[in-house]
Design an enzyme around this catalytic site. Structure first.
Site, short mmCIF file in Angstrom:
data_model
loop_
_atom_site.label_atom_id
_atom_site.label_comp_id
_atom_site.label_asym_id
_atom_site.label_seq_id
_atom_site.Cartn_x
_atom_site.Cartn_y
_atom_site.Cartn_z
N ARG A 66 4.40 7.33 18.76
CA ARG A 66 3.44 6.57 17.94
C ARG A 66 2.86 7.47 16.86
O ARG A 66 2.47 7.02 15.79
CB ARG A 66 2.34 5.96 18.83
CG ARG A 66 1.27 5.23 18.06
CD ARG A 66 0.58 4.12 18.86
NE ARG A 66 0.20 4.48 20.20
CZ ARG A 66 -0.80 5.32 20.52
NH1 ARG A 66 -1.50 5.90 19.57
NH2 ARG A 66 -1.07 5.58 21.76
N TYR A 118 -1.37 -7.24 -5.69
CA TYR A 118 -0.69 -7.90 -4.56
C TYR A 118 -1.72 -8.69 -3.75
O TYR A 118 -2.72 -8.16 -3.28
CB TYR A 118 0.01 -6.86 -3.69
CG TYR A 118 0.59 -7.49 -2.46
CD1 TYR A 118 1.48 -8.55 -2.54
CD2 TYR A 118 0.21 -7.04 -1.20
CE1 TYR A 118 1.98 -9.16 -1.41
CE2 TYR A 118 0.72 -7.64 -0.06
CZ TYR A 118 1.60 -8.70 -0.17
OH TYR A 118 2.08 -9.29 0.96
N ASP A 191 -0.32 1.86 -6.10
CA ASP A 191 0.74 1.06 -5.50
C ASP A 191 1.87 1.02 -6.53
O ASP A 191 1.79 0.33 -7.54
CB ASP A 191 0.23 -0.35 -5.16
CG ASP A 191 1.31 -1.22 -4.50
OD1 ASP A 191 2.51 -0.88 -4.62
OD2 ASP A 191 0.96 -2.24 -3.89
N LYS A 216 10.52 -3.23 -0.12
CA LYS A 216 11.04 -3.77 -1.39
C LYS A 216 12.17 -2.89 -1.91
O LYS A 216 13.20 -2.78 -1.30
CB LYS A 216 9.89 -3.93 -2.37
CG LYS A 216 8.62 -4.51 -1.78
CD LYS A 216 8.78 -5.94 -1.32
CE LYS A 216 7.50 -6.43 -0.63
NZ LYS A 216 7.60 -7.73 -0.06
C1 LIG Z 1 3.14 -4.62 -4.63
C2 LIG Z 1 3.10 -4.83 -3.15
N1 LIG Z 1 2.31 -4.04 -2.41
C3 LIG Z 1 2.25 -4.17 -1.07
C4 LIG Z 1 2.95 -5.15 -0.41
C5 LIG Z 1 2.86 -5.28 1.08
O1 LIG Z 1 4.05 -4.83 1.68
P1 LIG Z 1 4.59 -5.37 3.11
O2 LIG Z 1 4.99 -6.79 2.91
O3 LIG Z 1 5.71 -4.43 3.44
O4 LIG Z 1 3.45 -5.24 4.06
C6 LIG Z 1 3.76 -6.00 -1.13
C7 LIG Z 1 4.51 -7.09 -0.46
O5 LIG Z 1 4.95 -8.05 -1.08
C8 LIG Z 1 3.84 -5.84 -2.55
O6 LIG Z 1 4.61 -6.65 -3.30
#
Ligand SMILES: Cc1ncc(COP(=O)(O)O)c(C=O)c1O
Length: 399
Positions: A66, A118, A191, A216
């Site tokens: 973990r 997001y 991000d 992604k």
């Molecule tokens: C720009 C962005 N950040 C964070 C996330 C969150 O990622 P996860 O779906 O792997 O939790 C996403 C998911 O669509 C995203 O598009």
């Protein structure tokens, strides 16, 4: 600081990253070769626990999976190298990587985040994080004066940006945001999911941490959920992130970590192809009679183009959005009539996806109701255009 051996330091590399292009580093995942078998692909370690030495120590540096897992070593080392960082952690999801950055703060701390970002993370900030005690201010991150005005020296501990940002692909000036953050004593976390470790180097522009929804582009095949953080320096905040991953169990599975590294080997050809294709689609869709606006930072007339051209190299990414003539009904009807594009949420996979974004974001979303989000994959660009053109014409009664 932990006295455990650092996984990045542990992960062996036969390549000399400084002399190689990132595409070469990614293709060979740092060139790891198994010292015993000479295998050129790392194994999957499934062990959940590790043997204690007779004198009660853990000299292997491993205690329990973990907290960390040898299957993470190569993927974390490769990602840290690609981002120009010193350390990386993989997480169970993009959301767990992102929320860890906020949970590593103290209740009462102030954070600034974008109005356009997001959606699930924005929701979490405005609900859970606010209840937990964070003070959250949302600003238009394209306006650095607004960011500076929202930042409270000594109180603001973290500025969060997403660039290009879902689903309008707003671009934030990373170097400008870093200057504002650091002047106030805050960290800047980026991000960079959509820039995909390829088109933007946030750490080189002054960011402290880079976050990826590795689900992604890094993985690229729509077959796992994963997240990652990369840092320039392994300070006390970074150690808190390590603890949060272990204590909350936001730990990636062994198979997912292995798959992620396999996906990352083709990162460059995949995303460069997707970005070229997205640029071509953006140009063609901009002249389409059923489209009122194309949102893509690569377009010369985009309000984001100037900053994007300064801080993105090699392309503007594979994500774009179109606003359809005829409002919400026409947008949904267009999505209903595609064949090659797949009607699904998510982004960054080899297959192209189309999504009526306002439907999934729901009430309070800044996303226009006539917007279709397009994640461009690696199909032939003309096939993608023809399919969308046909769907637009049929939805508008012109087919
Ligand atoms: C720009 C962005 N950040 C964070 C996330 C969150 O990622 P996860 O779906 O792997 O939790 C996403 C998911 O669509 C995203 O598009």
């Amino acid at each position: 600081m932990s006295d455990k051996p650092d996984p990045v330091a542990l992960a062996p590399a036969s390549l000399a990253p400084a002399s190689l292009a990132p595409a070469s580093i990614a293709a060979q995942a740092l060139g790891w070769i198994d010292p015993v078998t000479k295998a050129i692909v790392p194994p999957i370690h499934m062990a959940s626990t590790f043997l204690r030495d007779e004198d009660n120590q853990f000299r292997s540096g491993r205690v329990y999976a973990r907290a960390d897992n040898p299957t993470f070593d190569q993927v974390e080392a490769t990602l840290a190298t690609l981002e120009g960082g010193t350390r990386a952690f993989v997480f169970a999801s993009g959301m767990s990587a992102a929320t860890a950055c906020f949970l590593a703060l103290e209740p009462g701390d102030h954070v600034v985040a974008p109005k356009v970002m997001y959606w699930s993370l924005r929701n979490w900030l405005l609900t859970f994080a606010t209840k937990w005690g964070l003070k959250v201010t949302l600003v238009d991150m394209r306006d650095l004066a607004a960011l500076a005005a929202a930042t409270q020296p000594g109180k603001t501990k973290l500025i969060w940006i997403e660039t290009p940002a879902n689903p309008m692909w707003h671009v934030t000036d990373i170097a400008g945001a870093a200057t504002i953050a650091h002047a106030a004593g805050a960290r800047l976390v980026v991000d960079s999911t959509v820039a995909a470790s390829v088109f933007t180097r946030p750490l080189a522009l002054g960011a402290d941490i880079v976050m990826h929804a590795a689900t992604k582009y890094l993985n690229g095949h729509s077959d796992l959920i994963a997240g990652a953080l990369v840092t320039g320096k392994a300070d006390e905040y970074w150690e808190r992130l390590r603890l949060i991953r272990a204590q909350l169990g936001a730990t990636l599975g062994s198979f997912e970590a292995w798959l992620l590294l396999r996906g990352m080997r083709t990162l460059y050809p995949r995303v460069e192809w997707a970005a070229r294709s997205a640029a071509r689609l953006a140009e063609r869709l901009a002249g389409h009679p059923s489209v009122i606006e194309v949102l893509y930072p690569g377009l010369a007339n985009s309000p984001d183009h100037l900053v994007a051209a300064r801080q993105m190299t090699g392309g503007f990414g594979g994500m774009l959005s179109v606003r359809t003539r005829g409002g919400e009904a026409a947008a949904i009807a267009t999505a209903a009539k595609v064949a090659l594009w797949k009607r699904a949420t998510s982004l960054g996979g080899v297959e192209s996806l189309i999504e009526h974004r306002a439907s999934i974001e729901g009430q309070g979303s800044p996303c226009p109701v006539d917007l279709l989000r397009l994640s461009v994959g690696i199909e032939a660009p003309d096939d993608l255009f023809d399919d969308l053109d046909r769907a637009l014409r049929r939805a508008h009664g012109n087919a």
